[in-house]
Design a protein around this motif. Structure first.
Motif, short mmCIF file in Angstrom:
data_model
loop_
_atom_site.label_atom_id
_atom_site.label_comp_id
_atom_site.label_asym_id
_atom_site.label_seq_id
_atom_site.Cartn_x
_atom_site.Cartn_y
_atom_site.Cartn_z
N GLU A 33 0.85 -1.20 0.00
CA GLU A 33 0.00 0.00 0.00
C GLU A 33 0.88 1.25 0.00
OE1 GLU A 33 -2.34 -1.10 3.36
OE2 GLU A 33 -3.79 -2.15 2.12
N THR A 34 1.97 1.17 -0.79
CA THR A 34 2.91 2.30 -0.83
C THR A 34 2.74 3.15 -2.09
OG1 THR A 34 4.56 0.93 -1.92
CG2 THR A 34 4.66 1.04 0.50
N ARG A 35 1.94 2.67 -3.04
CA ARG A 35 1.78 3.41 -4.30
C ARG A 35 0.32 3.64 -4.61
NH1 ARG A 35 6.19 0.32 -7.24
NH2 ARG A 35 8.01 1.40 -6.42
N PHE A 36 0.07 4.56 -5.54
CA PHE A 36 -1.29 4.83 -6.03
C PHE A 36 -1.87 3.55 -6.65
CE2 PHE A 36 -4.28 6.01 -9.34
CZ PHE A 36 -5.12 6.86 -8.65
N PRO A 37 -3.08 3.17 -6.47
CA PRO A 37 -4.12 3.84 -5.67
C PRO A 37 -4.20 3.35 -4.21
CG PRO A 37 -5.13 2.10 -6.95
CD PRO A 37 -3.65 2.05 -7.26
N LEU A 38 -3.49 2.23 -3.92
CA LEU A 38 -3.69 1.63 -2.59
C LEU A 38 -3.10 2.47 -1.46
CD1 LEU A 38 -3.17 -2.17 -3.28
CD2 LEU A 38 -5.23 -0.81 -3.38
N VAL A 39 -2.25 3.44 -1.80
CA VAL A 39 -1.67 4.29 -0.75
C VAL A 39 -2.77 5.03 0.01
CG1 VAL A 39 -1.26 6.34 -2.18
CG2 VAL A 39 0.26 5.85 -0.25
N PHE A 40 -3.91 5.26 -0.66
CA PHE A 40 -5.03 5.95 0.01
C PHE A 40 -5.63 5.13 1.14
CE2 PHE A 40 -5.12 8.29 -4.07
CZ PHE A 40 -4.90 9.55 -3.54
N GLN A 41 -5.31 3.83 1.18
CA GLN A 41 -5.83 3.00 2.28
C GLN A 41 -5.31 3.49 3.63
OE1 GLN A 41 -8.13 1.27 1.54
NE2 GLN A 41 -7.80 -0.25 -0.03
N ASN A 42 -4.21 4.22 3.60
CA ASN A 42 -3.61 4.69 4.85
C ASN A 42 -4.44 5.76 5.56
OD1 ASN A 42 -1.23 3.03 4.83
ND2 ASN A 42 -0.67 4.19 3.01
N ILE A 43 -5.52 6.19 4.94
CA ILE A 43 -6.40 7.16 5.62
C ILE A 43 -7.38 6.45 6.55
CG2 ILE A 43 -6.26 8.88 3.76
CD1 ILE A 43 -9.23 7.99 3.10
N HIS A 44 -7.16 5.15 6.76
CA HIS A 44 -8.18 4.40 7.51
C HIS A 44 -8.52 5.00 8.87
CE1 HIS A 44 -10.90 1.31 8.56
NE2 HIS A 44 -10.23 1.02 9.66
#
Ligand code: FES
Length: 162
Positions: A33-44
């Motif tokens: 989850e370090t790159r687009f688009p999964l990096v947005f998961q860090n807003i959990h």
């Protein structure tokens, strides 16, 4: 979308990373989850705060629904709204972010007995997070459908009192 449980489910089923044990990844490289688009998961964690607000609004709605034009009232709609809100709280409080907020970053639980108590409670709920995720998805859809159907006069609320 950012829920840890749902991530597990749709990463396997749709993102195919990882698809399953011994099944090759559908992507060339695994970047987590370090790159687009999964990096947005860090807003959990922030999604958890939003869920708290949504749960409060739903709780207020469920309380207000006991008020009918003639005073106190109680019907099938109340049962559905209260059941939904109880499950919504159980799902929200069983969140991994909630568990970390109440009990994370501590060196000694013995010096924080209250936080330890909360952490123990949330941990118990957390073991049922998957079940609560699916159940709440169903009750949210049911409650929304019921409110929509009654508002559209498809049928009227079954009243027990008032
Ligand atoms: S992990 Fe599922 S809502 Fe936080």
């Amino acid at each position: 979308m950012t829920c840890y449980y749902y991530r597990k489910a749709y990463y396997r089923a749709f993102w195919l990373s990882p698809p399953a044990c011994a099944v090759p990844d559908a992507h060339e490289k695994y970047s987590g989850e370090t790159r687009f688009p999964l990096v947005f998961q860090n807003i959990h964690r922030y999604a958890f705060y939003a869920a708290l607000i949504i749960s409060l609004i739903n709780t207020w709605d469920a309380i207000r629904a006991f008020h009918s034009p003639s005073g106190f009232g109680f019907g099938l709609g109340n049962v559905i709204l209260v059941g939904n809100v109880v499950l919504l709280w159980a799902y929200t409080l069983s969140c991994h972010s909630c568990r970390h907020i109440v009990g994370g970053r501590l060196k000694h639980f013995s010096q924080h007995p209250l936080r330890y108590r909360f952490w123990t409670l949330v941990s118990k709920l957390n073991t049922r997070h998957m079940m609560l995720a699916w159940t709440t998805l169903g009750t949210l859809a049911l409650a929304d459908f019921y409110v929509m159907a009654v508002s559209a006069h498809w049928f009227s609320d079954l009243r027990f009192i008032g």
